[in-house]
Each structure stands twice: as C-alpha cells, then as structure tokens.
Design an enzyme around this catalytic site. Sequence first.
Site, PDB file in Angstrom:
ATOM      1  N   ILE A   1      20.203  -0.785  39.482  1.00 19.94           N
ATOM      2  CA  ILE A   1      20.206  -0.772  38.019  1.00 19.94           C
ATOM      3  C   ILE A   1      20.858   0.484  37.438  1.00 19.94           C
ATOM      4  O   ILE A   1      21.106   0.559  36.233  1.00 19.94           O
ATOM      5  CB  ILE A   1      18.794  -0.995  37.416  1.00 19.94           C
ATOM      6  CG1 ILE A   1      17.871   0.211  37.597  1.00 19.94           C
ATOM      7  CG2 ILE A   1      18.138  -2.260  37.965  1.00 19.94           C
ATOM      8  CD1 ILE A   1      16.615   0.149  36.712  1.00 19.94           C
TER       9      ILE A   1
ATOM     10  N   GLN B   1      14.423  16.319  36.461  1.00 19.92           N
ATOM     11  CA  GLN B   1      13.501  15.187  36.560  1.00 19.92           C
ATOM     12  C   GLN B   1      13.646  14.277  35.335  1.00 19.92           C
ATOM     13  O   GLN B   1      13.657  13.042  35.463  1.00 19.92           O
ATOM     14  CB  GLN B   1      12.046  15.667  36.664  1.00 19.92           C
ATOM     15  CG  GLN B   1      11.727  16.371  37.978  1.00 19.92           C
ATOM     16  CD  GLN B   1      10.222  16.524  38.207  1.00 19.92           C
ATOM     17  OE1 GLN B   1       9.437  15.744  37.691  1.00 19.92           O
ATOM     18  NE2 GLN B   1       9.834  17.515  38.989  1.00 19.92           N
TER      19      GLN B   1
ATOM     20  N   VAL C   1      -1.385   1.441  41.452  1.00 19.15           N
ATOM     21  CA  VAL C   1      -1.192   0.590  42.628  1.00 19.15           C
ATOM     22  C   VAL C   1      -0.761   1.423  43.838  1.00 19.15           C
ATOM     23  O   VAL C   1       0.074   2.319  43.712  1.00 19.15           O
ATOM     24  CB  VAL C   1      -0.126  -0.497  42.318  1.00 19.15           C
ATOM     25  CG1 VAL C   1       0.086  -1.397  43.522  1.00 19.15           C
ATOM     26  CG2 VAL C   1      -0.562  -1.329  41.113  1.00 19.15           C
TER      27      VAL C   1
ATOM     28  N   THR D   1       1.373   2.306  46.277  1.00 21.15           N
ATOM     29  CA  THR D   1       2.785   2.137  46.639  1.00 21.15           C
ATOM     30  C   THR D   1       3.305   3.501  47.063  1.00 21.15           C
ATOM     31  O   THR D   1       2.612   4.515  46.926  1.00 21.15           O
ATOM     32  CB  THR D   1       3.604   1.673  45.415  1.00 21.15           C
ATOM     33  OG1 THR D   1       3.463   2.667  44.375  1.00 21.15           O
ATOM     34  CG2 THR D   1       3.132   0.326  44.887  1.00 21.15           C
TER      35      THR D   1
ATOM     36  N   PHE E   1       9.013  10.981  40.078  1.00 20.26           N
ATOM     37  CA  PHE E   1       8.895  12.167  40.928  1.00 20.26           C
ATOM     38  C   PHE E   1       7.424  12.373  41.262  1.00 20.26           C
ATOM     39  O   PHE E   1       6.550  12.049  40.469  1.00 20.26           O
ATOM     40  CB  PHE E   1       9.440  13.403  40.202  1.00 20.26           C
ATOM     41  CG  PHE E   1      10.940  13.468  40.157  1.00 20.26           C
ATOM     42  CD1 PHE E   1      11.643  14.185  41.115  1.00 20.26           C
ATOM     43  CD2 PHE E   1      11.653  12.802  39.166  1.00 20.26           C
ATOM     44  CE1 PHE E   1      13.033  14.256  41.087  1.00 20.26           C
ATOM     45  CE2 PHE E   1      13.040  12.854  39.123  1.00 20.26           C
ATOM     46  CZ  PHE E   1      13.729  13.585  40.084  1.00 20.26           C
ATOM     47  N   LYS E   2       7.165  12.904  42.425  1.00 27.45           N
ATOM     48  CA  LYS E   2       5.787  13.235  42.799  1.00 27.45           C
ATOM     49  C   LYS E   2       5.284  14.385  41.925  1.00 27.45           C
ATOM     50  O   LYS E   2       6.069  15.220  41.459  1.00 27.45           O
ATOM     51  CB  LYS E   2       5.718  13.659  44.284  1.00 27.45           C
ATOM     52  CG  LYS E   2       6.150  12.553  45.250  1.00 27.45           C
ATOM     53  CD  LYS E   2       5.088  11.484  45.408  1.00 27.45           C
ATOM     54  CE  LYS E   2       5.492  10.466  46.445  1.00 27.45           C
ATOM     55  NZ  LYS E   2       5.373   9.081  45.978  1.00 27.45           N
ATOM     56  N   VAL E   3       3.972  14.438  41.760  1.00 25.37           N
ATOM     57  CA  VAL E   3       3.359  15.460  40.889  1.00 25.37           C
ATOM     58  C   VAL E   3       3.767  16.875  41.294  1.00 25.37           C
ATOM     59  O   VAL E   3       4.050  17.725  40.451  1.00 25.37           O
ATOM     60  CB  VAL E   3       1.815  15.339  40.934  1.00 25.37           C
ATOM     61  CG1 VAL E   3       1.172  16.419  40.065  1.00 25.37           C
ATOM     62  CG2 VAL E   3       1.384  13.958  40.448  1.00 25.37           C
TER      63      VAL E   3
ATOM     64  N   ALA F   1       8.089  13.355  32.140  1.00 21.59           N
ATOM     65  CA  ALA F   1       9.345  12.600  32.075  1.00 21.59           C
ATOM     66  C   ALA F   1       9.084  11.115  32.328  1.00 21.59           C
ATOM     67  O   ALA F   1       9.652  10.238  31.666  1.00 21.59           O
ATOM     68  CB  ALA F   1      10.335  13.146  33.098  1.00 21.59           C
ATOM     69  N   TYR F   2       8.213  10.823  33.282  1.00 19.68           N
ATOM     70  CA  TYR F   2       7.886   9.432  33.598  1.00 19.68           C
ATOM     71  C   TYR F   2       7.240   8.761  32.371  1.00 19.68           C
ATOM     72  O   TYR F   2       7.595   7.640  32.000  1.00 19.68           O
ATOM     73  CB  TYR F   2       6.935   9.383  34.799  1.00 19.68           C
ATOM     74  CG  TYR F   2       6.576   7.975  35.237  1.00 19.68           C
ATOM     75  CD1 TYR F   2       7.500   7.208  35.958  1.00 19.68           C
ATOM     76  CD2 TYR F   2       5.334   7.420  34.940  1.00 19.68           C
ATOM     77  CE1 TYR F   2       7.181   5.910  36.359  1.00 19.68           C
ATOM     78  CE2 TYR F   2       5.010   6.129  35.340  1.00 19.68           C
ATOM     79  CZ  TYR F   2       5.939   5.376  36.049  1.00 19.68           C
ATOM     80  OH  TYR F   2       5.623   4.099  36.439  1.00 19.68           O
TER      81      TYR F   2
END
Length: 276
Positions: free
Chosen positions: A63, A105, A230, A232, A94-96, A192-193
Amino acid sequence: MSNVPVAVVTGSNKGIGFAIVRALCKQFPGDVYLTARDPSRGQDAVAKLQAEGLHAFFHQLDIDDLQSIRALRDFLKEKYGGLNVLVNNAGIAFKVHDTTPFAVQAEVTLKTNFFGTRNVCTELLPLVKPYGKVVNVSSMVSSSALGGCSQELQQKFRSDTITEDELVELMTKFVEDTKKSMHEKEGWPNTAYGVSKIGVTVLSRIQARMLNETRKGDHILLNACCPGWVRTDMAGPKATKSPDEGAETPVYLALLPSDADGPHGQFLSNKTVRTW
C-alpha cells in the site's frame, strides 16, 4: 469477466489480516484475496489456509506503492468488473521502546497507515459494487489520541463537514510539526500511531458521507473499526485477544446483510458503535 463476488483484505499474510481472510474463506460466498507486499510470504499464507481446507487467492499489494495499488485495481476491474468487499487492514506500528527519532516514526507511520490506506481507497472505492462493504481497520487508540489533542484539533476531527483535503492537510501538518519538534505545542498528542488512526477513522467518516452524496442508491456500507488488543507481531504476546477474536468485528462489518442500512460511517469495537 467473472460474476463471482470478490473480497480483498490488505496486509493479510499474518496477524489480524490473515485471520480475517480465514473467516471470509469460511463465510463469504465468492473469491477471497489475501494480499502481501512480499509474494513468497503471501503464497506461504495461502498454502497455510489450503492445509486447513480453505481456498484463498493471492495478489501482491504494497500500500506504500501506488503502482502496486493500481495493478490490483486493474486486475479486479478486468477479472471481476469491480469489488464487493474491501478490508483495509494493512498498517504498521513502532514498538514502544523503539529509539527511532519521533519525527521519523511519525513520517513512516502516517505514510503507510494514513496515506497508503487513503491511496487504496482512492483507487478501489470507485470499483465497489452496489451493496458492497468497506471496512477500514482503525484502533481504539484513535479515540484516546483524539482525547489528547487540543480542543481546536478535536473540533476539526469531529466535524461533520471536514473534507478529505482538509484532513490530508492536518495529517501533513502533524508530520511537519514533529520535524520541528513543535507537535505538542501545536496541540498534538505524543503518538504517531494514534494520530495515523485518527486519520483512518476520520477518513472513513468522510468517505461514508461522500458515498451518501454521490452513490446513495448503491447501499454501500463503509465503517472504521477497532479489532481490539490482539496478539500479533505488532501488539506482542501479552495482548488479550487472539487474531481470530480480533477479526470478529471487521468480518461482521464485511458480511453485513445486503438489506442492512447500517452501521455506515461509524466507528465500532466489539461489534458496537462507539461515540467519536
């Protein structure tokens, strides 16, 4: 051209996307396409479903790459004359504890989660057939991030008249503000997420409004949803839901009956409409 109904799930070689494809293979009365950036991973995922006695097709899709999106668009147009179900699941986080600078990020996360998803919608929404379903996988984090925005930004993001261009301008501004280390001063939350998913939820509200204005008689239902927390690669092993449980709300929205007149333009979690 085939008259068989067709469903496409973006970013579906693993995690929630894979679980959505699995559920659709069992319940959707047509062809189901699993997509992935990497063809070998995608083919492996299709083989895994085959071993379960389920039949999915594979099509490459990145995408972040407009050519890749357009190749899928042309394929669907040519083979099926359109599309019946689109689940926009592809996304990154991104991981914490990731030490990548926040501005990087922000740019990378929004490029995929917001701008990539928007490009898929721009190219594929015109292909959605009457009574089609579109599901944009967002996150409850979009709600908490919205709560972390300034009153002025909250007003804009909750507006029933915000346009897609205005939303794009705001998402672009967030990225620019992070580069100047000014995002908090400008009223943005420090996620950012979260901001990328505000974008997805608001985009869904705008798209539903546009469908009402331009294709009212086509009965297309478009919604955003949160799959929940979830287990993942993205959320990690401590999360509370299995991927199959995470797939439940997206699959519910993808399979709404053709005589349903809602939900439409809503944000749902656990199959329930949430206040935005």
